[in-house]
Design an enzyme around this catalytic site. Structure first.
Site, PDB file in Angstrom:
ATOM      1  N   ASP A 204     101.228  49.622  98.636  1.00  0.00           N
ATOM      2  CA  ASP A 204     100.235  49.209  97.647  1.00  0.00           C
ATOM      3  C   ASP A 204      98.863  49.536  98.203  1.00  0.00           C
ATOM      4  OD1 ASP A 204     101.566  47.895  95.370  1.00  0.00           O
ATOM      5  OD2 ASP A 204     102.337  46.536  96.906  1.00  0.00           O
TER       6      ASP A 204
ATOM      7  N   ILE B  64     107.596  47.123  90.964  1.00  0.00           N
ATOM      8  CA  ILE B  64     107.318  48.227  91.874  1.00  0.00           C
ATOM      9  C   ILE B  64     107.952  47.916  93.225  1.00  0.00           C
ATOM     10  CG2 ILE B  64     105.519  49.597  92.987  1.00  0.00           C
ATOM     11  CD1 ILE B  64     103.654  48.838  90.688  1.00  0.00           C
TER      12      ILE B  64
END
Length: 506
Positions: A270, A211
């Site tokens: 995040d 990611i």
């Protein structure tokens, strides 16, 4: 009020060859009569239909009449696939009714709590592609930090489980392992799966691609085998070998999460609550019952303090219990990268060196893997409490783990050796002393600028972990790249930084 006649809101499809990833897009010329009569404007969400099939797409106003005339429309490739349509087909366009889920998102933006039904609406519209990337970004931004409390994280996790499907392995106990990330090179998963499956436990492992990091487990495993397994293929591999190492996106266990991850990657964010829901929804959907979670703690890791790690651990255990998962947390050292390689192929080389019990295999990667595998062996009754690490080491040293790893790879399609990048550059120490500090985040950024994970042999080979004594001009690390341009890009970033690896004079 009579429903509006949309029989004339029809345009002919032209294939433009545009890849918009997870978002459906529709392209119409600025003088299109349907666009004018319906009052469609750029970025409006529009329903596009062919027979009984309907998708929702974001409108892009097209200004090139040579490619798109007023009686034609274009669609992004994913939208064409979803509608099962082809060039020349007539497609119907209509307005999208207001989405209740966006009211829920706005409620969250203003700091209110959401309930199960509200999360169900949001996640349902995400999976049905009713929300644009802009709307998805608003939802993700509203959920950052600690804005989701424990009840909300539980509700979000349940919503993400419910929109997918759950694998059933026909066993009372199914084991799994996860690391929350933030630490370059921490590629313990292939080792843990190999050890645990070799010991006789069932561990069907699905992993994500990167990611915000230079490599995810799926990227590293993609170097040595096929990770794009269907659900049926995954079941066959697990039935045959007791474990697998598959990319979670290919089996669609938590489809909402796969969409959210793409947007999170673009935003480079995040969220604690989203992360917990992402991890645990996939574990539950994969049919796991007992999970060990590795949380690295360090100044430049994702979790930066012991206090934050304890808070996250408690929250994960509580959410896991609420959805029927037995969670065991292991707090590990996050002060430096694990192993030597940072990037898919370089990390794969580390994994293989540990599995093959090579003399120069990275000790820290081996030790971390056997600790995590040992916990699972204790949970599964394959080792007495407190002796799991020794049993895991025995399985590794015996060669059984390497044999199991190659068998899993072959069952998934093939096994191959990692390749080496054609371009390398050594970064040397400017002084003598001891390596006292390593900036994980900036080191990972150098690896990404060098091309990882897209360029699979790109990344960094770290030669000097903390405590290493170096002389002036010794090599600290190597940058690996697949093109000269990417290598120079990484070097230009490095030149603008303070020391990524600090040397303390002795």
């Amino acid at each position: 009020m009579e429903a509006k006649d949309t029989r004339h809101n029809v345009l002919k499809l032209v294939r433009l060859g545009i890849d918009a990833r997870n978002e459906y897009m529709v392209f119409m010329s600025k003088d299109c009569p349907v666009c004018i009569s319906e009052g469609f404007e750029a970025l409006n969400r529009i329903k596009v239909s062919k027979g009984e099939k309907t998708i929702v797409a974001s409108l892009i106003v097209w200004d090139d009449e040579s490619q798109l005339s007023h009686d034609q429309l274009g669609l992004s490739d994913a939208a064409i696939e979803a509608l099962e349509t082809k060039e020349g087909d007539l497609l119907r366009l209509s307005h999208l009714d207001a989405l209740d889920s966006m009211s829920d998102v706005r409620k969250k933006i203003y700091g209110h709590r959401l309930n199960q039904a509200e999360f169900d609406r949001i996640i349902g519209d995400i999976v049905n592609r009713n929300l644009s990337n802009i709307q998805l970004s608003a939802f993700l931004a509203s959920s950052t930090g600690n804005s989701l409390n424990q009840d909300e994280v539980i509700a979000l996790t349940r919503s993400m489980i419910n929109v997918g499907f759950k694998l059933d392995w026909g066993k009372d106990k199914v084991y799994d392992k996860h690391c929350i990330g933030g630490l370059p090179g921490n590629r313990t998963t292939p080792l843990v799966v190999s050890i645990v499956a070799a010991a006789g436990l069932t561990i069907p492992k699905t992993s994500s691609r990167a990611i915000t990091s230079p490599a995810g487990t799926a990227d590293t495993m993609d170097i040595v085998t096929n990770v794009n397994l269907t659900t049926g293929q995954m079941k066959n591999v697990v039935e045959q070998e007791g474990g697998c190492l598959a990319w979670g996106g290919s089996v669609q266990l938590s489809p909402a999460d796969d969409i959210l991850i793409r947007v999170e990657k673009a935003l480079d964010i995040d969220s604690e609550g989203q992360m917990i829901a992402s991890v645990l929804s996939k574990k539950a959907a994969a049919g796991s019952t007992d999970v060990v979670i590795d949380i690295p703690v360090g100044a430049t890791a994702k979790v930066r303090s012991q206090e934050a790690a304890v808070h996250l651990s408690e929250k994960m255990v509580a959410v896991g219990k609420a959805i029927g998962l037995n969670i065991d947390i292991v707090l590990t050292d996050g002060s430096q990268p694990v192993g030597r390689g940072i990037g898919p192929a370089l990390e794969a080389k580390d994994v293989l060196s540990v599995l093959r019990n090579e003399n120069n295999a990275p000790d820290d990667l081996r030790e971390r893997a056997i600790i995590l595998a040992g916990r699972l062996l204790e949970m599964g009754g394959k080792a007495a409490e407190g002796s799991g690490t020794l049993e895991a080491l025995r399985v590794l040293k015996s060669g059984a783990a390497y044999k199991k790893f190659t068998a899993i790879c072959e069952a998934q399609g093939f096994f191959r050796e990692p390749e080496v990048a054609p371009h390398k550059h050594r970064i040397r120490s400017a002084a003598s002393g001891v390596v006292s500090e390593i900036d994980n985040r900036r080191l990972a950024k150098v690896a990404k600028l060098a091309g990882a994970p897209g360029a699979m042999t790109a990344g960094i080979l770290l030669l000097t972990p903390l405590g290493t004594h170096v002389e002036e001009n010794d090599t600290l690390f190597e940058i690996h790249a697949e093109s000269q341009g990417e290598l120079e890009y990484a070097l230009s970033y490095l030149d603008a930084q303070k020391q990524i690896i600090k040397i303390k004079a002795t």
